[in-house]
Design an enzyme around this catalytic site. Structure first.
Site, PDB file in Angstrom:
ATOM      1  N   ILE A  81     -36.676  15.369 -14.308  1.00 52.51           N
ATOM      2  CA  ILE A  81     -37.971  15.143 -14.981  1.00 52.51           C
ATOM      3  C   ILE A  81     -37.797  14.556 -16.377  1.00 52.51           C
ATOM      4  CG2 ILE A  81     -38.176  17.479 -15.993  1.00 52.51           C
ATOM      5  CD1 ILE A  81     -41.265  17.043 -14.888  1.00 52.51           C
ATOM      6  N   GLY A 115     -35.775  12.207 -17.083  1.00 53.16           N
ATOM      7  CA  GLY A 115     -35.379  10.802 -16.959  1.00 53.16           C
ATOM      8  C   GLY A 115     -36.581   9.882 -16.902  1.00 53.16           C
ATOM      9  N   GLN A 156     -26.447  11.415 -11.652  1.00 54.57           N
ATOM     10  CA  GLN A 156     -25.687  10.598 -12.598  1.00 54.57           C
ATOM     11  C   GLN A 156     -26.040   9.191 -12.136  1.00 54.57           C
ATOM     12  OE1 GLN A 156     -24.221   8.231 -14.474  1.00 54.57           O
ATOM     13  NE2 GLN A 156     -22.697   8.039 -12.862  1.00 54.57           N
ATOM     14  N   SER A 157     -26.919   8.512 -12.860  1.00 54.42           N
ATOM     15  CA  SER A 157     -27.575   7.314 -12.323  1.00 54.42           C
ATOM     16  C   SER A 157     -27.015   5.998 -12.855  1.00 54.42           C
ATOM     17  CB  SER A 157     -29.072   7.372 -12.612  1.00 54.42           C
ATOM     18  OG  SER A 157     -29.308   7.053 -13.969  1.00 54.42           O
ATOM     19  N   SER A 184     -31.176   4.354  -3.228  1.00 56.35           N
ATOM     20  CA  SER A 184     -31.042   3.197  -4.124  1.00 56.35           C
ATOM     21  C   SER A 184     -30.604   1.932  -3.392  1.00 56.35           C
ATOM     22  CB  SER A 184     -29.982   3.541  -5.182  1.00 56.35           C
ATOM     23  OG  SER A 184     -29.573   2.372  -5.857  1.00 56.35           O
ATOM     24  N   GLU A 207     -28.568   0.051  -4.538  1.00 59.96           N
ATOM     25  CA  GLU A 207     -27.132  -0.051  -4.793  1.00 59.96           C
ATOM     26  C   GLU A 207     -26.348   0.271  -3.502  1.00 59.96           C
ATOM     27  OE1 GLU A 207     -25.714  -1.141  -7.621  1.00 59.96           O
ATOM     28  OE2 GLU A 207     -23.631  -0.527  -7.287  1.00 59.96           O
ATOM     29  N   TYR A 259     -21.028   5.353  -7.364  1.00 57.92           N
ATOM     30  CA  TYR A 259     -22.451   5.734  -7.372  1.00 57.92           C
ATOM     31  C   TYR A 259     -23.112   5.371  -6.044  1.00 57.92           C
ATOM     32  CZ  TYR A 259     -27.466   5.219  -8.412  1.00 57.92           C
ATOM     33  OH  TYR A 259     -28.837   5.279  -8.368  1.00 57.92           O
ATOM     34  N   LYS A 317     -24.809   7.872  -3.335  1.00 58.53           N
ATOM     35  CA  LYS A 317     -26.210   7.746  -2.917  1.00 58.53           C
ATOM     36  C   LYS A 317     -26.318   7.645  -1.401  1.00 58.53           C
ATOM     37  CE  LYS A 317     -29.003   7.881  -6.465  1.00 58.53           C
ATOM     38  NZ  LYS A 317     -30.043   8.921  -6.578  1.00 58.53           N
TER      39      LYS A 317
HETATM   40  P1  NAP Z   1     -32.348   8.661 -15.326  1.00 59.98           P
HETATM   41  O1  NAP Z   1     -33.302   8.188 -16.363  1.00 59.98           O
HETATM   42  O2  NAP Z   1     -30.881   8.471 -15.561  1.00 59.98           O
HETATM   43  O3  NAP Z   1     -32.610  10.231 -15.093  1.00 59.98           O
HETATM   44  C1  NAP Z   1     -31.686  11.062 -14.435  1.00 59.98           C
HETATM   45  C2  NAP Z   1     -32.148  12.508 -14.535  1.00 59.98           C
HETATM   46  O4  NAP Z   1     -31.232  13.356 -13.830  1.00 59.98           O
HETATM   47  C3  NAP Z   1     -32.220  13.064 -15.972  1.00 59.98           C
HETATM   48  O5  NAP Z   1     -33.394  13.814 -16.094  1.00 59.98           O
HETATM   49  C4  NAP Z   1     -31.004  13.994 -16.040  1.00 59.98           C
HETATM   50  O6  NAP Z   1     -31.172  15.053 -16.948  1.00 59.98           O
HETATM   51  C5  NAP Z   1     -30.996  14.530 -14.623  1.00 59.98           C
HETATM   52  N1  NAP Z   1     -29.742  15.158 -14.231  1.00 59.98           N
HETATM   53  C6  NAP Z   1     -28.490  14.631 -14.331  1.00 59.98           C
HETATM   54  N2  NAP Z   1     -27.575  15.500 -13.876  1.00 59.98           N
HETATM   55  C7  NAP Z   1     -28.264  16.607 -13.456  1.00 59.98           C
HETATM   56  C8  NAP Z   1     -27.891  17.839 -12.877  1.00 59.98           C
HETATM   57  N3  NAP Z   1     -26.606  18.146 -12.625  1.00 59.98           N
HETATM   58  N4  NAP Z   1     -28.846  18.746 -12.576  1.00 59.98           N
HETATM   59  C9  NAP Z   1     -30.150  18.475 -12.839  1.00 59.98           C
HETATM   60  N5  NAP Z   1     -30.576  17.324 -13.399  1.00 59.98           N
HETATM   61  C10 NAP Z   1     -29.636  16.395 -13.707  1.00 59.98           C
HETATM   62  O7  NAP Z   1     -32.669   8.012 -13.907  1.00 59.98           O
HETATM   63  P2  NAP Z   1     -33.988   7.210 -13.416  1.00 59.98           P
HETATM   64  O8  NAP Z   1     -33.847   5.786 -13.738  1.00 59.98           O
HETATM   65  O9  NAP Z   1     -35.184   7.976 -13.822  1.00 59.98           O
HETATM   66  O10 NAP Z   1     -33.795   7.304 -11.833  1.00 59.98           O
HETATM   67  C11 NAP Z   1     -34.290   8.420 -11.104  1.00 59.98           C
HETATM   68  C12 NAP Z   1     -33.528   8.529  -9.797  1.00 59.98           C
HETATM   69  O11 NAP Z   1     -33.713   7.342  -9.032  1.00 59.98           O
HETATM   70  C13 NAP Z   1     -32.017   8.675  -9.954  1.00 59.98           C
HETATM   71  O12 NAP Z   1     -31.571   9.488  -8.887  1.00 59.98           O
HETATM   72  C14 NAP Z   1     -31.486   7.267  -9.773  1.00 59.98           C
HETATM   73  O13 NAP Z   1     -30.162   7.297  -9.309  1.00 59.98           O
HETATM   74  C15 NAP Z   1     -32.461   6.758  -8.719  1.00 59.98           C
HETATM   75  N6  NAP Z   1     -32.693   5.301  -8.730  1.00 59.98           N
HETATM   76  C16 NAP Z   1     -33.060   4.684  -9.885  1.00 59.98           C
HETATM   77  C17 NAP Z   1     -33.343   3.322  -9.869  1.00 59.98           C
HETATM   78  C18 NAP Z   1     -33.771   2.600 -11.120  1.00 59.98           C
HETATM   79  O14 NAP Z   1     -33.705   1.378 -11.125  1.00 59.98           O
HETATM   80  N7  NAP Z   1     -34.211   3.300 -12.147  1.00 59.98           N
HETATM   81  C19 NAP Z   1     -33.262   2.611  -8.661  1.00 59.98           C
HETATM   82  C20 NAP Z   1     -32.901   3.290  -7.499  1.00 59.98           C
HETATM   83  C21 NAP Z   1     -32.641   4.648  -7.541  1.00 59.98           C
HETATM   84  P3  NAP Z   1     -30.703  14.913 -18.516  1.00 59.98           P
HETATM   85  O15 NAP Z   1     -31.745  14.063 -19.139  1.00 59.98           O
HETATM   86  O16 NAP Z   1     -30.707  16.301 -18.993  1.00 59.98           O
HETATM   87  O17 NAP Z   1     -29.352  14.278 -18.466  1.00 59.98           O
HETATM   88  O1  G4F Z   2     -28.921  -2.388 -15.508  1.00 61.56           O
HETATM   89  P1  G4F Z   2     -27.715  -2.090 -14.708  1.00 61.56           P
HETATM   90  O2  G4F Z   2     -26.712  -1.176 -15.295  1.00 61.56           O
HETATM   91  O3  G4F Z   2     -28.253  -1.577 -13.296  1.00 61.56           O
HETATM   92  P2  G4F Z   2     -27.582  -1.436 -11.858  1.00 61.56           P
HETATM   93  O4  G4F Z   2     -26.109  -1.375 -11.927  1.00 61.56           O
HETATM   94  O5  G4F Z   2     -28.168  -2.485 -10.972  1.00 61.56           O
HETATM   95  O6  G4F Z   2     -28.090   0.010 -11.414  1.00 61.56           O
HETATM   96  C1  G4F Z   2     -29.450   0.399 -11.576  1.00 61.56           C
HETATM   97  O7  G4F Z   2     -30.169   0.026 -10.425  1.00 61.56           O
HETATM   98  C2  G4F Z   2     -29.772   0.703  -9.205  1.00 61.56           C
HETATM   99  C3  G4F Z   2     -30.656   0.155  -8.088  1.00 61.56           C
HETATM  100  O8  G4F Z   2     -30.049  -0.973  -7.517  1.00 61.56           O
HETATM  101  C4  G4F Z   2     -29.975   2.191  -9.418  1.00 61.56           C
HETATM  102  F1  G4F Z   2     -29.668   2.845  -8.281  1.00 61.56           F
HETATM  103  C5  G4F Z   2     -29.104   2.663 -10.567  1.00 61.56           C
HETATM  104  O9  G4F Z   2     -29.337   4.050 -10.789  1.00 61.56           O
HETATM  105  C6  G4F Z   2     -29.487   1.901 -11.828  1.00 61.56           C
HETATM  106  O10 G4F Z   2     -30.797   2.284 -12.185  1.00 61.56           O
HETATM  107  O11 G4F Z   2     -26.960  -3.460 -14.336  1.00 61.56           O
HETATM  108  C7  G4F Z   2     -27.629  -4.538 -13.728  1.00 61.56           C
HETATM  109  C8  G4F Z   2     -26.709  -5.746 -13.698  1.00 61.56           C
HETATM  110  C9  G4F Z   2     -25.310  -5.462 -13.134  1.00 61.56           C
HETATM  111  O12 G4F Z   2     -24.949  -6.501 -12.258  1.00 61.56           O
HETATM  112  C10 G4F Z   2     -24.401  -5.469 -14.350  1.00 61.56           C
HETATM  113  O13 G4F Z   2     -23.064  -5.864 -14.085  1.00 61.56           O
HETATM  114  O14 G4F Z   2     -26.495  -6.200 -15.034  1.00 61.56           O
HETATM  115  C11 G4F Z   2     -25.121  -6.504 -15.198  1.00 61.56           C
HETATM  116  N1  G4F Z   2     -24.769  -6.429 -16.615  1.00 61.56           N
HETATM  117  C12 G4F Z   2     -24.303  -7.463 -17.348  1.00 61.56           C
HETATM  118  N2  G4F Z   2     -24.036  -7.051 -18.594  1.00 61.56           N
HETATM  119  C13 G4F Z   2     -24.815  -5.333 -17.377  1.00 61.56           C
HETATM  120  C14 G4F Z   2     -24.346  -5.726 -18.637  1.00 61.56           C
HETATM  121  N3  G4F Z   2     -25.211  -4.066 -17.121  1.00 61.56           N
HETATM  122  C15 G4F Z   2     -25.165  -3.169 -18.142  1.00 61.56           C
HETATM  123  N4  G4F Z   2     -25.583  -1.924 -17.898  1.00 61.56           N
HETATM  124  N5  G4F Z   2     -24.683  -3.512 -19.394  1.00 61.56           N
HETATM  125  C16 G4F Z   2     -24.268  -4.777 -19.680  1.00 61.56           C
HETATM  126  O15 G4F Z   2     -23.844  -5.053 -20.803  1.00 61.56           O
END
Ligand code: NAP
Ligand code: G4F
Length: 334
Positions: A11, A13, A85-86, A127, A129, A151, A155
């Protein structure tokens, strides 16, 4: 009938905050699972003005007993498992932690539900990913997976466990295969927010350049506020299933930078420096999702263009950077 209760892990996040707001607006009682941390990261809930409306229950994905206690205490109708761990990049540095939290943690949640009340509806944050080295140019629910990071592998375990509990125990367990989604509440480690924060700082004279890795990588980027609606819709449907959630448009990191810099009248070529430090051991070169199943069955479509999203993020970061000068506590927003 009493209002529905929802338990959200993750929550604090990005998605947890938007989902909590959506569910509160729909009249839910919202409970957040809170893992013990030395500081309480409530800035996202405060940003949305809902910190006081959410109730918190202690629990960590790594501790099945704490999840069981949380289920017994909250008695949720719906559980949204967003905790993980996202950050893909860090999953090579912390592969075992990632496997435990992002993979095994899902099984702990499913077990806590099965043992407490298998009628609870469950959403798993899967995801795009998991598609990794893509096996089809446009990825849908039937595209084979090929994860490219610890990761992604973790997932995939959670995804298959969710399906397995649905098929083994007839639990209402859904897996949302969400493509990248961003917002002003995105963590600074992710590339969009890293860029929009840097653009704000550069334009206000507080930073001189922006170091990035592979800017030719392509992602299907949407707005997190749109995507949490799809999560909720999955749990309101008559049958549990898996859904791709995406915009159907892919863009390079380079194009995303161009939009962000242009918004403040600058050119990205003048500031972006390629730093191999940010290259990944194995890259996901391109993601592009087909969300037609979500459209047909859930009447869900993405509403926000990449331009609108990035401009919204740059504006939010400009405001934050300006506030930093006036208010020292502004730094906790980063
Ligand atoms: P986020 O901002 O990184 O949030 C992750 C959350 O998980 C935080 O609240 C964190 O708490 C909590 N957490 C980490 N370790 C935990 C543990 N051991 N027990 C309980 N809580 C824990 O991620 P988000 O972008 O909101 O994404 C939400 C979910 O969707 C994640 O599972 C991510 O992998 C998935 N997802 C995200 C995307 C995207 O593009 N955003 C796409 C596909 C899937 P703290 O704040 O205390 O660390
Ligand atoms: O923003 P990113 O770190 O996101 P990524 O790796 O796509 O993962 C996110 O999306 C996933 C869904 O497909 C989620 F499941 C996951 O939890 C997360 O939310 O990187 C996006 C792209 C990558 O190709 C990376 O190599 O951007 C490229 N990139 C280039 N320069 C960078 C950077 N990424 C990061 N984080 N930092 C850089 O400086």
């Amino acid at each position: 009938m009493a209002n529905k209760a929802a338990l959200i892990s993750g929550i604090t996040g990005q998605d947890g905050a938007y989902l909590a707001k959506l569910l509160l607006e729909k009249g839910y009682r919202v409970y957040g699972l809170l893992a013990h941390r030395s500081t309480k990261p409530f800035w996202r809930l405060s940003y949305l003005g809902i910190e006081e409306e959410v109730e918190f229950v202690d629990g960590d994905l790594m501790d099945l007993s704490s999840l069981g206690r949380a289920m017994a205490e909250v008695k949720p109708d719906e559980v949204y498992n967003l905790a993980a761990q996202s950050f893909v990049g860090v999953s090579w540095q912390q592969p075992i932690l990632t496997a435990n939290v992002t993979g095994l943690g899902v099984l702990h949640m499913l077990e806590a539900i099965r043992l407490n009340n298998p009628e609870i509806r469950f959403y798993q944050a899967s995801s795009s990913e998991m598609f990794g080295l893509v096996q089809e140019p446009i990825q849908s629910e039937t595209t084979p997976f090929y994860p490219r990071s610890p990761y992604g592998v973790a997932k995939l375990f959670g995804h298959w466990m969710t399906k397995n509990y649905r098929e083994s125990y007839q639990m209402f367990a859904c897996s949302g295969i969400l493509f990248n989604h961003e917002s002003p509440l995105r963590g600074l480690e992710f590339v969009t927010r890293k860029v929009t924060d840097a653009v704000a700082r550069i334009s206000l004279g507080k930073q001189s350049d922006l170091r990035l890795g592979n800017i030719d990588a392509k992602r299907d980027w949407g707005f997190a506020g749109d995507y949490v609606e799809a999560m909720w819709r999955m749990l309101q449907h008559d049958v549990a299933d898996d859904y791709v959630v995406a915009t159907g448009i892919t863009s390079t990191v380079r194009q995303m930078c161009e939009i962000a810099f242009q918004h403040v009248g600058l050119s990205y070529e003048d500031y972006v420096v390629i730093d191999p430090k940010f290259y990944r051991p194995a890259e996901v070169d391109i993601l592009l999702g087909d969300a037609s199943k979500a459209k047909q069955q859930l009447q869900w479509t993405a509403k926000t263009s990449l331009e609108t999203l990035i401009q919204m993020m740059v504006e939010a970061d400009l405001e934050r950077v300006r506030q930093e000068g006036k208010n020292v506590s502004g730094s906790i927003m980063r």
